[in-house]
Design a protein around this motif. Structure first.
Motif, PDB file in Angstrom:
ATOM      1  N   TYR A  30       6.694   3.661   6.076  1.00 54.68           N
ATOM      2  CA  TYR A  30       6.101   4.815   5.401  1.00 54.68           C
ATOM      3  C   TYR A  30       5.279   5.673   6.358  1.00 54.68           C
ATOM      4  O   TYR A  30       4.826   5.216   7.410  1.00 54.68           O
ATOM      5  N   ASP A  31       5.121   6.917   5.948  1.00 55.14           N
ATOM      6  CA  ASP A  31       4.343   7.896   6.706  1.00 55.14           C
ATOM      7  C   ASP A  31       2.907   7.883   6.179  1.00 55.14           C
ATOM      8  O   ASP A  31       2.664   8.307   5.041  1.00 55.14           O
ATOM      9  N   PRO A  32       1.947   7.402   6.948  1.00 54.51           N
ATOM     10  CA  PRO A  32       0.569   7.302   6.449  1.00 54.51           C
ATOM     11  C   PRO A  32      -0.090   8.657   6.206  1.00 54.51           C
ATOM     12  O   PRO A  32      -1.146   8.721   5.576  1.00 54.51           O
ATOM     13  N   ASP A  33       0.539   9.747   6.685  1.00 54.89           N
ATOM     14  CA  ASP A  33       0.017  11.075   6.392  1.00 54.89           C
ATOM     15  C   ASP A  33       0.432  11.554   5.003  1.00 54.89           C
ATOM     16  O   ASP A  33      -0.120  12.526   4.485  1.00 54.89           O
ATOM     17  N   GLN A  34       1.423  10.878   4.409  1.00 56.98           N
ATOM     18  CA  GLN A  34       1.908  11.278   3.089  1.00 56.98           C
ATOM     19  C   GLN A  34       1.563  10.269   2.001  1.00 56.98           C
ATOM     20  O   GLN A  34       1.449  10.637   0.819  1.00 56.98           O
ATOM     21  N   THR A  35       1.438   9.019   2.354  1.00 62.07           N
ATOM     22  CA  THR A  35       1.067   7.984   1.397  1.00 62.07           C
ATOM     23  C   THR A  35       0.253   6.931   2.138  1.00 62.07           C
ATOM     24  O   THR A  35       0.282   6.863   3.372  1.00 62.07           O
ATOM     25  N   SER A  36      -0.484   6.144   1.404  1.00 64.57           N
ATOM     26  CA  SER A  36      -1.355   5.145   2.027  1.00 64.57           C
ATOM     27  C   SER A  36      -0.929   3.748   1.633  1.00 64.57           C
ATOM     28  O   SER A  36      -0.197   3.551   0.649  1.00 64.57           O
ATOM     29  N   LEU A  37      -1.414   2.770   2.376  1.00 67.30           N
ATOM     30  CA  LEU A  37      -1.174   1.392   1.998  1.00 67.30           C
ATOM     31  C   LEU A  37      -1.763   1.116   0.617  1.00 67.30           C
ATOM     32  O   LEU A  37      -1.178   0.376  -0.180  1.00 67.30           O
ATOM     33  N   SER A  38      -2.897   1.700   0.308  1.00 66.62           N
ATOM     34  CA  SER A  38      -3.498   1.525  -1.020  1.00 66.62           C
ATOM     35  C   SER A  38      -2.562   2.013  -2.127  1.00 66.62           C
ATOM     36  O   SER A  38      -2.450   1.376  -3.181  1.00 66.62           O
ATOM     37  N   ASP A  39      -1.890   3.138  -1.893  1.00 65.99           N
ATOM     38  CA  ASP A  39      -0.932   3.646  -2.878  1.00 65.99           C
ATOM     39  C   ASP A  39       0.214   2.654  -3.085  1.00 65.99           C
ATOM     40  O   ASP A  39       0.643   2.399  -4.218  1.00 65.99           O
ATOM     41  N   LEU A  40       0.703   2.102  -1.995  1.00 64.55           N
ATOM     42  CA  LEU A  40       1.811   1.140  -2.080  1.00 64.55           C
ATOM     43  C   LEU A  40       1.365  -0.150  -2.750  1.00 64.55           C
ATOM     44  O   LEU A  40       2.108  -0.750  -3.537  1.00 64.55           O
ATOM     45  N   LEU A  41       0.143  -0.580  -2.458  1.00 63.28           N
ATOM     46  CA  LEU A  41      -0.389  -1.791  -3.081  1.00 63.28           C
ATOM     47  C   LEU A  41      -0.534  -1.616  -4.586  1.00 63.28           C
ATOM     48  O   LEU A  41      -0.311  -2.568  -5.352  1.00 63.28           O
ATOM     49  N   LYS A  42      -0.898  -0.444  -5.028  1.00 65.05           N
ATOM     50  CA  LYS A  42      -1.011  -0.182  -6.469  1.00 65.05           C
ATOM     51  C   LYS A  42       0.345  -0.393  -7.145  1.00 65.05           C
ATOM     52  O   LYS A  42       0.432  -1.025  -8.208  1.00 65.05           O
ATOM     53  N   VAL A  43       1.406   0.117  -6.536  1.00 65.32           N
ATOM     54  CA  VAL A  43       2.756  -0.075  -7.077  1.00 65.32           C
ATOM     55  C   VAL A  43       3.108  -1.564  -7.076  1.00 65.32           C
ATOM     56  O   VAL A  43       3.680  -2.088  -8.046  1.00 65.32           O
ATOM     57  N   PHE A  44       2.771  -2.246  -5.997  1.00 65.81           N
ATOM     58  CA  PHE A  44       3.034  -3.681  -5.889  1.00 65.81           C
ATOM     59  C   PHE A  44       2.370  -4.456  -7.018  1.00 65.81           C
ATOM     60  O   PHE A  44       3.015  -5.206  -7.756  1.00 65.81           O
ATOM     61  N   TRP A  45       1.068  -4.296  -7.194  1.00 67.19           N
ATOM     62  CA  TRP A  45       0.331  -5.094  -8.185  1.00 67.19           C
ATOM     63  C   TRP A  45       0.793  -4.800  -9.607  1.00 67.19           C
ATOM     64  O   TRP A  45       0.870  -5.711 -10.452  1.00 67.19           O
ATOM     65  N   GLU A  46       1.107  -3.539  -9.903  1.00 68.75           N
ATOM     66  CA  GLU A  46       1.387  -3.157 -11.281  1.00 68.75           C
ATOM     67  C   GLU A  46       2.816  -3.465 -11.734  1.00 68.75           C
ATOM     68  O   GLU A  46       3.106  -3.380 -12.935  1.00 68.75           O
ATOM     69  N   ASN A  47       3.688  -3.833 -10.817  1.00 71.10           N
ATOM     70  CA  ASN A  47       5.103  -3.986 -11.177  1.00 71.10           C
ATOM     71  C   ASN A  47       5.634  -5.401 -11.074  1.00 71.10           C
ATOM     72  O   ASN A  47       6.851  -5.615 -11.057  1.00 71.10           O
ATOM     73  N   HIS A  48       4.746  -6.369 -11.009  1.00 74.10           N
ATOM     74  CA  HIS A  48       5.147  -7.772 -11.152  1.00 74.10           C
ATOM     75  C   HIS A  48       3.924  -8.543 -11.610  1.00 74.10           C
ATOM     76  O   HIS A  48       2.833  -7.984 -11.747  1.00 74.10           O
ATOM     77  N   ASP A  49       4.103  -9.821 -11.878  1.00 75.00           N
ATOM     78  CA  ASP A  49       2.978 -10.664 -12.275  1.00 75.00           C
ATOM     79  C   ASP A  49       2.605 -11.545 -11.092  1.00 75.00           C
ATOM     80  O   ASP A  49       3.321 -12.507 -10.779  1.00 75.00           O
ATOM     81  N   PRO A  50       1.512 -11.236 -10.390  1.00 74.44           N
ATOM     82  CA  PRO A  50       1.166 -11.972  -9.172  1.00 74.44           C
ATOM     83  C   PRO A  50       0.475 -13.311  -9.422  1.00 74.44           C
ATOM     84  O   PRO A  50      -0.033 -13.918  -8.496  1.00 74.44           O
ATOM     85  N   THR A  51       0.481 -13.775 -10.669  1.00 78.49           N
ATOM     86  CA  THR A  51      -0.197 -15.029 -11.006  1.00 78.49           C
ATOM     87  C   THR A  51       0.774 -16.177 -11.267  1.00 78.49           C
ATOM     88  O   THR A  51       0.349 -17.257 -11.679  1.00 78.49           O
TER      89      THR A  51
END
Length: 217
Positions: free
Chosen positions: A106-127
């Motif tokens: 990814y291009d950090p000037d267009q999206t951030s790791l925090s943005d990607l992490l939000k998608v990660f956490w919200e789209n599966h059950d990490p427990t």
């Protein structure tokens, strides 16, 4: 080997001396990204960053990320285990130690790791430990693999933030996501790459907890 022994091994990671031996030859992607035509292997622009996410079956997970703005290319493969250059069938035995992972450039000037992490956490059950929904085994465990100490700290902070959000939402189970710096990523076979673009009616196991991840991680 008894059925119960086989079942217990499916849910526990092998030690290095128990892992399958693998091979010296890597699986090399023979095709460009099916959706955007970019090279899966690179070279990537030098300012771009990479991260890997394990969130169950990698087919549906990859589709989430290739659609995001700022993502240059995605690929699926195997990470977090012992066996060098594993195949899909070997990974599914639970004897390589790998989880199915999505490689995101990814291009950090267009999206951030925090943005990607939000998608990660919200789209599966990490427990869920060594499974994701009906997909069971160590190859379906939740994982984040990063390339730097800075990104590692951010990923760990995001886990703690999301754990608090889960508890506030009455989801009391603890997050089991494996978070560490990446040792090695191995590309999966060509037929797995961008699978749901090639097979729109194919299986997608994506599903979250219903709890939003706070922004500004």
């Amino acid at each position: 080997m008894s059925f119960m022994t086989m079942l217990s091994k499916k849910f526990s990671l092998p030690a290095q001396d128990e892992a399958l031996p693998g091979r010296s030859d890597a699986i090399v992607p023979g095709e460009a990204h099916f959706v955007n035509g970019r090279s899966l292997q690179g070279p990537y622009p030098e300012t771009f960053k990479t991260v890997l996410f394990g969130m169950g079956c990698f087919w549906g997970a990859e589709r989430l990320f290739w659609q995001l703005p700022g993502v240059h290319v995605t690929a699926v493969g195997y990470a977090g285990g012992h066996t060098p250059n594993p195949t899909y069938h070997e990974t599914c035995t639970g004897r390589t130690g790998h989880t199915e992972a999505v490689f995101v450039v990814y291009d950090p000037d267009q999206t951030s790791l925090s943005d990607l992490l939000k998608v990660f956490w919200e789209n599966h059950d990490p427990t869920q430990g060594m499974r994701q929904g009906n997909d069971t085994g160590t190859q379906y465990r939740s994982a984040i693999y990063v390339g730097s100490e800075e990104d590692l700290a951010l990923a760990e902070q995001s886990r703690d933030t999301y754990q608090s959000a889960l508890k506030a939402g009455s989801h009391m189970a603890s997050i089991t996501t494996e978070i560490r710096q990446l040792d090695e990523f191995y590309f999966a076979e060509d037929y797995h790459q961008q699978y749901l673009a090639k097979n729109p009616a194919g299986y997608c196991g994506i599903g979250g907890t219903g709890v939003s991840c706070p922004t500004g991680l």
